[in-house]
Design a protein around this motif. Structure first.
Motif, PDB file in Angstrom:
ATOM      1  N   PHE A 274      -6.003  22.978  31.026  1.00  0.00           N
ATOM      2  CA  PHE A 274      -5.907  24.177  30.196  1.00  0.00           C
ATOM      3  C   PHE A 274      -5.114  23.890  28.926  1.00  0.00           C
ATOM      4  CE2 PHE A 274      -3.330  27.757  28.844  1.00  0.00           C
ATOM      5  CZ  PHE A 274      -4.319  28.655  28.494  1.00  0.00           C
ATOM      6  N   TYR A 275      -3.971  23.243  29.080  1.00  0.00           N
ATOM      7  CA  TYR A 275      -3.151  22.964  27.902  1.00  0.00           C
ATOM      8  C   TYR A 275      -3.855  21.987  26.963  1.00  0.00           C
ATOM      9  CZ  TYR A 275       0.932  25.612  29.295  1.00  0.00           C
ATOM     10  OH  TYR A 275       1.767  26.630  29.592  1.00  0.00           O
TER      11      TYR A 275
ATOM     12  N   TYR B  80     -19.231  17.231  40.565  1.00  0.00           N
ATOM     13  CA  TYR B  80     -20.280  16.753  41.464  1.00  0.00           C
ATOM     14  C   TYR B  80     -19.756  15.690  42.414  1.00  0.00           C
ATOM     15  CZ  TYR B  80     -24.684  14.681  42.972  1.00  0.00           C
ATOM     16  OH  TYR B  80     -25.726  14.202  43.720  1.00  0.00           O
TER      17      TYR B  80
ATOM     18  N   TYR C 238       3.422  27.556  39.155  1.00  0.00           N
ATOM     19  CA  TYR C 238       4.660  27.727  38.419  1.00  0.00           C
ATOM     20  C   TYR C 238       5.003  26.416  37.759  1.00  0.00           C
ATOM     21  CZ  TYR C 238       9.275  29.172  37.192  1.00  0.00           C
ATOM     22  OH  TYR C 238      10.385  29.486  36.461  1.00  0.00           O
ATOM     23  N   TRP C 239       4.517  26.243  36.540  1.00  0.00           N
ATOM     24  CA  TRP C 239       4.614  24.951  35.878  1.00  0.00           C
ATOM     25  C   TRP C 239       5.578  24.964  34.703  1.00  0.00           C
ATOM     26  CZ3 TRP C 239       0.820  28.528  35.907  1.00  0.00           C
ATOM     27  CH2 TRP C 239       0.580  29.178  34.673  1.00  0.00           C
ATOM     28  N   ILE C 240       6.135  26.125  34.420  1.00  0.00           N
ATOM     29  CA  ILE C 240       6.884  26.270  33.185  1.00  0.00           C
ATOM     30  C   ILE C 240       8.074  25.312  33.062  1.00  0.00           C
ATOM     31  CG2 ILE C 240       8.488  27.887  32.089  1.00  0.00           C
ATOM     32  CD1 ILE C 240       5.723  28.172  31.058  1.00  0.00           C
TER      33      ILE C 240
END
Lengths: 503, 691
Positions: A416-417, A443, A486-488
């Motif tokens: 995402f980042y 796949y 929770y990656w902050i």
């Protein structure tokens, strides 16, 4: 004028993590000599782990201090280096820990089991210096310091033909790449008159005033130097060694190469490109100097790398080989953040590396645990594993889905980042290529999960596993999940480190 | 007490601890300890909520909100959504209701569920519900609220189907879940549209409620309307409004304390709370408010008529809940946010009590729920009877009891507010009469008249841990309304003033304006008249109900005889469930079968085809790889990658080939760089020529 003095005693305090590792190496060597060959495995491994831990702690204590150039500009101790050193220590520690209980390693009749851990330690010292090097010669030497033990480690099971073959291939290929790199560096030296990245930077800044010939020469030098890095991170067009070597090497070493080596190479590449060829502008953006279009070159390499990795991975039947291609594809994803020349891109790269470290180590650990129990890493052997060993199968699936980039797992946040940074940097075509590649990768990752859960097992006997590895696997799976929720804290740490680069 | 400013997170933490302890240590602790712990933790939360209330009271009215941003969560660029709790006057009321009434229902459950084999799991769910509900009401941003919103939905599903061995219960749980999904989909669309449009039209990407309310007036009217309607779709799902109310009556399949806590006092009011939270947004979308108010009023009337003919005691109460929720939406829909929340609070008291009382009756009659097999329980269950009386009079709108004040406030606002209309008032007014009537019917059929339970039933009063909560709630039913006595009765309407900072402040126009508007209408006289009318209709409903069901049972019988079709329609809830079955469920199933066939025929074919294609592509790329490499070295093309065998043999020649490939690529790169200056103009010319 002060007399020239290469090593100032007060600078040694800032070299503490490396010194700890070197000390550990020396003492481990003594330990290895004192103990009888068959006994040395646990003490040396344990001592190595302690040393890595101590180095990591020493690193953490230095975190947040202003950047400091040591030894007349040979290396720099900044937060960027510290983050990568922490990643290296983490990867090395996990590999050492897993190796203790890996049959493939521990069952080798080789005398002196401790040597194995010494070599890992040596390679780790190489990584530590590699990510801190600010001088091209230092950079090259650290890369060799990382490579040489790696060659040995790959071929460590001496009587195994695949391992020996892999070792030979690795060393020959590595020597080629190394040649190209040192040739490139020598050309750069000839052009700029210095081996320091700062001087290179000043030279590149003046390039636009030059006539075409030095520019072309410079670009050739640059390309040759890049070859060394691309080899280390297994990116197009220097990726072909990886599948063969990864498949032949003992699995913990495969993990070490796919994760530790790649992360360190990426760190050195970032420093080389961002410090040597860029200038830090305002608003957290970098500008490529001298009107050079190398970011586009990296973008193209990134697209080619991930596409090649993913497409060839589709046809693989061996799990280690599949993970090798997957790691090539991931090198491509990680490279996506580099051409953006922004702190956001830089942060995304390092963040993804950190997440990749955890999930990829987890995937390799799953393979190791199954191998320990006599399941060679052919994917067809994993049939019905969900029934035979639900714990391993579930954890393995978590890692595979995270590698694909499916929420709520760490890999998704990492991607995402990366994509967010791409969109922000308006590099849309690369984002499209990246997304398409992620789709393709589903796949082959999901194929393993399908075999584990949807197919009937060959035999119903449960697959046991050592409690230590089981625990490690659970911890890695939980971290992978936790990073998806929770990656902050990690992100902020990484962002902090990234934002100090080039200031 | 400033301590609480930065420790709001401790309030939901308590029930969360409970969940973990029950799950992991429940078996070791045993039933008794689990029950005590579950109640105790919710009580601690209640205590902390009281501290919050006192802390807010310390502050001057316009500063009454605490923001505790304790955990960063999502940060992308300038956008952030953190774990941040906000206690303002609105959430403080919700906190007290959720933890206070919740605590009483926990205590009651220790008695009601005493012999259930899944006792520990029940309390784990109940605590999990309390945790989720507290997250929902404390959330300072939409994302966090959504977590609580989904959390309470999950708990509702788990608890409705708590006795899942009976297929009906499991089905009811699924029905609730699926219907709520429709609402949640709408809610999520609303949130996303809101987020996007705020970014587009105001330049600020935010999910914080206060920020949203502040910025909402800058949104184009059409977008505000769409967002308002989509959000209301979510509210209609969660709070059981037309057309999504159908799940709530079925939800009565769960244990009765669950019906009291989740499906009467707290969770189903989340929709009302959410609309009040978005007060600023709704005030800038008057048409959306009109829809909210209209749907609320119609739901209030519609479900009141269904309640008239139901014979299951919990079904009557369920339709009554739907009807009362309609009142709340009528209130918030006409801009009377504080009146809506006021009714939410009093409703939690009396409807919670009615359900618990009904549970006590069911408990005493060993599981009997049919009104036609009750009667004459007054002397057998004196405490239940006495407390039930209080709740009955409160919901019927008997003057002086809590329900009277809150319902009357809503009706007056529906009539007088600038967003109101006399027709809305009229619908609410009729529903009020019906409410009084069917509640009286229920009371008479349960506690009075002749006993219709079987000989061997031996109804008994419930144990102390069930009757004490009843008594506490009964006291609240009686006195709870006095916090909101309107000015016309010489009250100070503390409740409205209390709520002002949270809703009217957010709305941007103060109470003064509304007061002016009322003054224009004129009029204390009119207000008094309307109040007299609603007292009259309540008393009328009670009177007729009492007279019909205790003296003249023949009248309803005769009415049923006379209009059998009408009766059947009402008894069968206007066949709405059947309509949905026919219209939605059957068609969906048909679609499923159809797409199943489509899947088999087309998709599988396409998937297999694309798998085949990708394998071909990778084989070809492998082949190209080999051919190219081999060609470069030996000029010989021999092996394809598909042959595969090369991996196991020592073929040192390969690595030379790899290197050759790499060198070739680098050479191409070098050549490209050197030739680029001369190629570029040519390419550019070609390019422009092509165009």
């Amino acid at each position: 004028m002060t007399p020239f003095q290469l090593v100032k005693p007060e600078e040694l305090a800032y070299l503490l993590p490396e010194l700890i590792l070197v000390g550990t190496l020396i003492w481990s060597l003594l330990l290895e000599l004192i103990l009888r060959p068959r006994q040395s495995r646990f003490p040396v491994a344990g001592f190595t782990l302690l040393g890595l831990l101590a180095a990591a702690v020493a690193d953490l204590r230095l975190l947040g201090e202003p950047a400091r150039t040591l030894f007349s500009g040979m290396i720099v101790r900044d937060d960027f280096a510290i983050i990568f050193q922490l990643l290296a220590a983490f990867a090395a520690g996990l590999v050492v820990f897993a190796s203790i209980w890996t049959r493939e390693v521990s069952d080798q009749p080789t005398a002196g089991q401790g040597e194995y851990y010494l070599l890992i330690l040596g390679a780790t010292i190489g990584m530590f210096f590699l990510v801190a090097a600010q001088n091209l010669l230092m950079l090259y030497l650290s890369m060799e310091l990382l490579s040489l033990p790696s060659y040995l480690l790959v071929a460590w099971p001496k009587r195994s033909r695949p391992a020996t073959e892999a070792g030979i291939k690795y060393v020959v290929y590595g020597a080629g790449a190394s040649c190209a790199m040192i040739y490139g560096i020598s050309l750069l030296y000839g052009l700029s008159g210095s081996l320091e990245l700062h001087d290179l930077n000043a030279y590149v800044a003046g390039l636009s005033d030059q006539t075409a010939l030095p520019v072309a020469t410079f670009l050739v030098a640059l390309l040759l130097t890049l070859a060394g890095f691309l080899f280390k991170i297994a990116a197009f067009p220097l990726f072909q060694w990886a599948p063969d070597v990864y498949q032949g090497a003992p699995t913990p070493i495969t993990a070490f190469l796919a994760v530790g080596s790649k992360a360190a190479g990426m760190g050195a590449l970032l420093r080389f490109l961002y410090l040597g060829l860029c200038v830090r502008g305002s608003a957290d953006l970098f500008t490529a100097l001298g009107g050079l279009h190398w970011p586009m070159l990296i973008a193209v390499i990134s697209a080619l790398t991930m596409t090649a990795g993913n497409l060839i991975a589709l046809a693989q039947t061996n799990a280690k080989r599949l993970l090798a291609y997957s790691s090539i594809a991931h090198a491509g994803y990680i490279l996506m953040g580099i051409p953006l020349l922004s702190v956001a891109g830089l942060t995304a790269v390092i963040f993804y590396l950190a997440v990749y470290l955890v999930m990829n180590l987890g995937a390799f650990l799953s393979v190791i645990m199954l191998e320990n129990q006599g399941l060679p890493p052919e994917i067809k052997n994993y049939r019905g594993l969900g029934a035979r060993s639900p714990a391993i199968a579930i954890a393995f699936s978590v890692f595979l889905f995270s590698l694909t980039g499916i929420p709520p797992l760490g890999g998704f946040i990492g991607k995402f980042y990366l994509f967010a940074a791409l969109i922000q940097g308006r590099l849309y075509w690369l984002a499209v290529v990246g997304v398409l590649n992620s789709v393709v990768s589903l796949y082959y990752y999901a194929n393993i999960v399908r075999r584990m859960f949807l197919e009937k097992p060959l035999d119903e006997t449960p697959v046991p596993a050592s409690p230590m590895l089981r625990g490690l696997l659970a911890v890695l799976a939980l971290i992978t999940l936790a990073l998806g929720l929770y990656w902050i804290p990690l992100y902020q740490l990484v962002e902090f480190a990234a934002s100090t680069l080039g200031l | 007490m400033e301590w609480v400013d930065t420790h709001l997170w401790t309030i939901p933490l308590m029930p969360l601890l409970g969940v973990l302890v029950h799950i992991f240590l429940g078996g070791t602790l045993g039933k008794k300890l689990v029950g005590i712990l579950a109640c105790l933790l919710v009580f601690i939360s209640f205590g902390l909520s009281v501290v919050v209330l006192l802390r807010l009271l310390e502050l001057p009215a316009e500063e009454r909100h605490l923001l505790d941003n304790f955990l960063p969560w999502i940060r992308v660029g300038a956008f952030s959504a953190d774990w941040a709790f906000r206690a303002d006057t609105l959430s403080a009321v919700m906190l007290l209701v959720v933890t206070g009434v919740g605590f009483l229902i926990h205590v009651y459950s220790t008695g009601y569920m005493h012999d259930d084999p899944k006792y520990i799991r029940f309390f784990a769910y109940l605590n999990l519900f309390t945790f989720s509900m507290l997250v929902l009401v404390l959330a300072s941003n939409v994302f966090l609220m959504f977590i609580g919103w989904e959390g309470v939905g999950l708990c509702s599903y788990l608890l409705i189907g708590f006795w899942f061995h009976d297929l009906n219960n499991a089905t009811a749980g699924m029905k609730a879940f699926i219907v709520n999904r429709v609402g949640d989909w709408s809610f999520l669309c609303g949130v996303l549209l809101l987020f996007w449009s705020l970014g587009k039209y105001t330049g600020t990407y935010t999910v914080d409620f206060y920020e949203i309310n502040r910025l909402a007036p800058e949104l184009p009217a059409g977008i505000a309307l769409a967002v308002g309607l989509l959000l209301f779709g979510g509210a209609a799902g969660k709070s059981a409004q037309i057309p999504l109310y159908v799940w709530l009556p079925d939800a009565m399949a769960g244990p009765t304390p669950v019906s009291a806590l989740i499906h009467a006092a707290t969770m189903v009011t989340a929709g009302v709370y959410m609309i009040a939270r978005f007060s600023g947004l709704y005030l800038s979308a008057p048409d959306a408010m009109m829809v909210v108010a209209t749907v609320g009023a119609l739901t209030a009337l519609f479900s009141a008529t269904i309640a008239l003919a139901q014979n299951d005691i919990k079904k009557v109460l369920a339709y009554s809940t739907v009807s009362q929720l309609g009142y709340m939406f009528l209130g918030v829909g006409v801009g009377a946010f504080s009146a809506g929340i006021f009714h939410l609070m009093t409703h939690a008291f009396f409807k919670g009590l009615l359900f618990l009382g009904a549970g006590s009756v069911i408990h005493g009659l060993h599981g009997e729920q049919d009104l036609r097999r009750m009667g004459a329980l007054k002397s057998k269950m004196p405490w239940t009877w006495l407390t039930f009386m209080a709740a009955w009079l409160a919901i019927a709108g008997f003057p002086g009891l809590s329900g009277f004040f809150s319902k009357d406030e809503i009706l007056w606002q529906a009539f007088s507010s600038e967003h109101g209309h006399w027709a809305l008032w009229l619908v609410g007014f009729i529903a009020a009469g019906l409410t009084a009537f069917y509640m009286t019917r229920l009371v008479v059929m349960t506690f009075y008249g002749e006993s219709r339970w079987p000989e061997h039933a031996h109804p008994h009063e419930s144990p102390r841990n069930m009757t004490v909560p009843l008594a506490v709630l009964a006291v609240l039913c009686v006195i709870g309304g006095y916090v909101g006595v309107p000015a016309i009765l010489h009250g100070a309407n503390y409740f409205e003033h209390w709520m002002e900072p949270a809703v009217t402040w957010a709305a941007g126009h103060g109470g003064a304006e509304a007061a002016e508007h009322a003054a224009e209408l004129g009029s204390h006289g009119l207000e008094a008249l309307l109040m007299a009318a609603s007292v009259g209709v309540a008393l009328l409903g009670i009177g007729i109900g009492w007279w019909m069901y205790s003296r003249r049972r023949d009248i309803p019988e005769a009415a049923f005889q006379r209009w059998p079709n009408l009766y059947r329609w009402v008894l069968n809830k206007y066949y709405v469930d059947e309509l949905y079955q026919w219209l939605v469920v059957d068609n969906l199933l048909r679609l499923t079968r159809l797409s199943g066939r489509f899947d088999l025929a087309v998709i599988d074919g396409a998937v297999n085809g694309s798998a085949w294609l990708t394998e071909r592509v990778s084989a070809i790329s492998g082949w190209i790889d080999n051919t190219f490499v081999d060609g470069a070295v030996n000029g010989v093309a021999e092996v394809t990658r598909a042959a595969g065998g090369r991996l196991r043999l020592i073929q040192t020649g390969r690595v030379q080939q790899y290197l050759t490939f790499a060198a070739a690529m680098v050479a191409i790169g070098v050549a490209g760089i050197i030739l680029w200056p001369s190629i570029q103009p040519w390419l550019a010319e070609l390019w422009s020529g092509a165009i």
